[in-house]
Scaffold this motif. Sequence first.
Motif, PDB file in Angstrom:
ATOM      1  N   ALA A   1      46.147  26.341 -86.779  1.00  0.00           N
ATOM      2  CA  ALA A   1      45.110  26.932 -86.164  1.00  0.00           C
ATOM      3  C   ALA A   1      43.858  26.932 -87.205  1.00  0.00           C
ATOM      4  O   ALA A   1      42.745  26.874 -86.597  1.00  0.00           O
ATOM      5  N   GLN A   2      44.139  27.031 -88.237  1.00  0.00           N
ATOM      6  CA  GLN A   2      43.293  26.971 -89.600  1.00  0.00           C
ATOM      7  C   GLN A   2      43.397  25.572 -90.160  1.00  0.00           C
ATOM      8  O   GLN A   2      42.597  25.372 -90.932  1.00  0.00           O
ATOM      9  N   ARG A   3      44.060  24.576 -89.833  1.00  0.00           N
ATOM     10  CA  ARG A   3      43.899  23.337 -90.204  1.00  0.00           C
ATOM     11  C   ARG A   3      44.376  23.204 -91.853  1.00  0.00           C
ATOM     12  O   ARG A   3      43.973  22.712 -92.651  1.00  0.00           O
ATOM     13  N   LEU A   4      45.423  24.128 -92.061  1.00  0.00           N
ATOM     14  CA  LEU A   4      45.935  24.468 -93.407  1.00  0.00           C
ATOM     15  C   LEU A   4      47.360  23.971 -93.551  1.00  0.00           C
ATOM     16  O   LEU A   4      48.122  24.315 -92.651  1.00  0.00           O
ATOM     17  N   VAL A   5      47.676  23.358 -94.853  1.00  0.00           N
ATOM     18  CA  VAL A   5      49.035  23.218 -95.176  1.00  0.00           C
ATOM     19  C   VAL A   5      49.188  24.008 -96.493  1.00  0.00           C
ATOM     20  O   VAL A   5      48.415  23.493 -97.438  1.00  0.00           O
ATOM     21  N   TYR A   6      50.385  24.716 -96.736  1.00  0.00           N
ATOM     22  CA  TYR A   6      50.683  25.498 -97.787  1.00  0.00           C
ATOM     23  C   TYR A   6      51.905  24.975 -98.749  1.00  0.00           C
ATOM     24  O   TYR A   6      52.750  24.205 -98.235  1.00  0.00           O
ATOM     25  N   LEU A   7      51.620  25.189 -99.739  1.00  0.00           N
ATOM     26  CA  LEU A   7      52.993  24.959-100.762  1.00  0.00           C
ATOM     27  C   LEU A   7      53.120  26.362-101.483  1.00  0.00           C
ATOM     28  O   LEU A   7      52.548  26.567-102.500  1.00  0.00           O
ATOM     29  N   GLN A   8      54.265  27.104-101.017  1.00  0.00           N
ATOM     30  CA  GLN A   8      54.607  28.240-101.559  1.00  0.00           C
ATOM     31  C   GLN A   8      55.588  27.864-103.158  1.00  0.00           C
ATOM     32  O   GLN A   8      56.688  27.160-102.816  1.00  0.00           O
ATOM     33  N   MET A   9      55.132  27.943-104.082  1.00  0.00           N
ATOM     34  CA  MET A   9      55.923  27.774-105.357  1.00  0.00           C
ATOM     35  C   MET A   9      56.406  28.933-105.967  1.00  0.00           C
ATOM     36  O   MET A   9      55.624  29.678-106.343  1.00  0.00           O
ATOM     37  N   ASN A  10      57.880  29.249-105.793  1.00  0.00           N
ATOM     38  CA  ASN A  10      58.440  30.076-106.704  1.00  0.00           C
ATOM     39  C   ASN A  10      59.504  29.792-107.568  1.00  0.00           C
ATOM     40  O   ASN A  10      59.607  28.704-107.964  1.00  0.00           O
ATOM     41  N   SER A  11      59.609  30.635-108.633  1.00  0.00           N
ATOM     42  CA  SER A  11      60.532  30.555-109.769  1.00  0.00           C
ATOM     43  C   SER A  11      59.901  29.231-110.678  1.00  0.00           C
ATOM     44  O   SER A  11      60.815  28.412-110.807  1.00  0.00           O
ATOM     45  N   LEU A  12      58.676  29.371-111.082  1.00  0.00           N
ATOM     46  CA  LEU A  12      58.193  27.903-111.440  1.00  0.00           C
ATOM     47  C   LEU A  12      58.492  27.925-112.931  1.00  0.00           C
ATOM     48  O   LEU A  12      59.115  28.938-113.476  1.00  0.00           O
ATOM     49  N   LYS A  13      58.772  26.633-113.273  1.00  0.00           N
ATOM     50  CA  LYS A  13      59.149  26.241-114.519  1.00  0.00           C
ATOM     51  C   LYS A  13      58.097  25.530-115.254  1.00  0.00           C
ATOM     52  O   LYS A  13      57.244  24.696-114.596  1.00  0.00           O
ATOM     53  N   PRO A  14      58.344  25.221-116.627  1.00  0.00           N
ATOM     54  CA  PRO A  14      57.419  24.574-117.216  1.00  0.00           C
ATOM     55  C   PRO A  14      57.177  23.092-116.856  1.00  0.00           C
ATOM     56  O   PRO A  14      56.027  22.273-116.786  1.00  0.00           O
ATOM     57  N   GLU A  15      58.244  22.449-116.213  1.00  0.00           N
ATOM     58  CA  GLU A  15      58.304  21.208-115.962  1.00  0.00           C
ATOM     59  C   GLU A  15      57.751  20.948-114.717  1.00  0.00           C
ATOM     60  O   GLU A  15      57.502  19.819-114.007  1.00  0.00           O
ATOM     61  N   ASP A  16      57.343  22.210-114.091  1.00  0.00           N
ATOM     62  CA  ASP A  16      56.364  22.030-112.626  1.00  0.00           C
ATOM     63  C   ASP A  16      55.053  21.783-113.053  1.00  0.00           C
ATOM     64  O   ASP A  16      54.305  21.677-112.060  1.00  0.00           O
ATOM     65  N   THR A  17      54.521  21.937-114.291  1.00  0.00           N
ATOM     66  CA  THR A  17      53.348  21.967-114.732  1.00  0.00           C
ATOM     67  C   THR A  17      52.754  20.367-114.345  1.00  0.00           C
ATOM     68  O   THR A  17      53.129  19.275-114.787  1.00  0.00           O
ATOM     69  N   ALA A  18      51.720  20.096-113.673  1.00  0.00           N
ATOM     70  CA  ALA A  18      51.201  18.826-113.112  1.00  0.00           C
ATOM     71  C   ALA A  18      49.743  19.370-112.461  1.00  0.00           C
ATOM     72  O   ALA A  18      49.568  20.163-111.905  1.00  0.00           O
ATOM     73  N   MET A  19      49.073  18.147-112.145  1.00  0.00           N
ATOM     74  CA  MET A  19      48.046  18.232-110.874  1.00  0.00           C
ATOM     75  C   MET A  19      48.736  17.817-109.731  1.00  0.00           C
ATOM     76  O   MET A  19      49.581  16.988-109.595  1.00  0.00           O
ATOM     77  N   TYR A  20      48.277  18.766-108.903  1.00  0.00           N
ATOM     78  CA  TYR A  20      49.169  18.687-107.408  1.00  0.00           C
ATOM     79  C   TYR A  20      48.018  18.120-106.396  1.00  0.00           C
ATOM     80  O   TYR A  20      46.930  18.645-106.415  1.00  0.00           O
ATOM     81  N   TYR A  21      48.357  17.197-105.734  1.00  0.00           N
ATOM     82  CA  TYR A  21      47.674  16.579-104.832  1.00  0.00           C
ATOM     83  C   TYR A  21      48.099  16.764-103.121  1.00  0.00           C
ATOM     84  O   TYR A  21      49.347  16.805-102.961  1.00  0.00           O
ATOM     85  N   CYS A  22      47.160  16.841-102.231  1.00  0.00           N
ATOM     86  CA  CYS A  22      47.520  16.697-100.886  1.00  0.00           C
ATOM     87  C   CYS A  22      47.230  15.548-100.410  1.00  0.00           C
ATOM     88  O   CYS A  22      46.082  14.999-100.586  1.00  0.00           O
ATOM     89  N   ALA A  23      48.141  14.702 -99.625  1.00  0.00           N
ATOM     90  CA  ALA A  23      48.008  13.634 -98.966  1.00  0.00           C
ATOM     91  C   ALA A  23      47.972  13.470 -97.661  1.00  0.00           C
ATOM     92  O   ALA A  23      48.935  14.323 -96.892  1.00  0.00           O
ATOM     93  N   GLY A  24      47.268  12.839 -96.814  1.00  0.00           N
ATOM     94  CA  GLY A  24      47.478  12.288 -95.292  1.00  0.00           C
ATOM     95  C   GLY A  24      47.332  11.085 -95.146  1.00  0.00           C
ATOM     96  O   GLY A  24      47.100  10.303 -95.967  1.00  0.00           O
TER      97      GLY A  24
END
Length: 126
Positions: free
Chosen positions: A74-97
């Motif tokens: 309805a809101q035209r949104l996609v989420y990414l819930q990220m839990n238990s984050l680690k230093p190796e998750d450090t990055a630029m995050y992009y959404c693609a379609g």
Amino acid sequence: QVQLVESGGGSVQTGESLRLSCASSGYVYGGRRTWFRQVPGKDREGVATTYIGYGSSYYHDSVKGRFTISQDTAQRLVYLQMNSLKPEDTAMYYCAGGYKGPDGLLWARGDLYDYWGQGTQVTVSS
């Protein structure tokens, strides 16, 4: 033309959580939405994918059990819930379609997407 805008990035400590959002605008809201991440000097990596209007999703092995992709059609949104984050998750995050590949099989290949957002930075410190 589809426009994608990411938000929700930030700087957190190891073990904390963030929720990224991908807002879509344009002619048609549908198809596959995928979150990628990239660290300078490394290849872009497919993190998680979902198909708009359907419940199926796939994840990179390194984030299974920690990240969850979801959608609010309805809101035209996609989420990414990220839990238990680690230093190796450090990055630029992009959404693609605009996925052009065969039925999700090659969802992690960035060259098969037509539309990209500008990215949101996630930094996880130890």
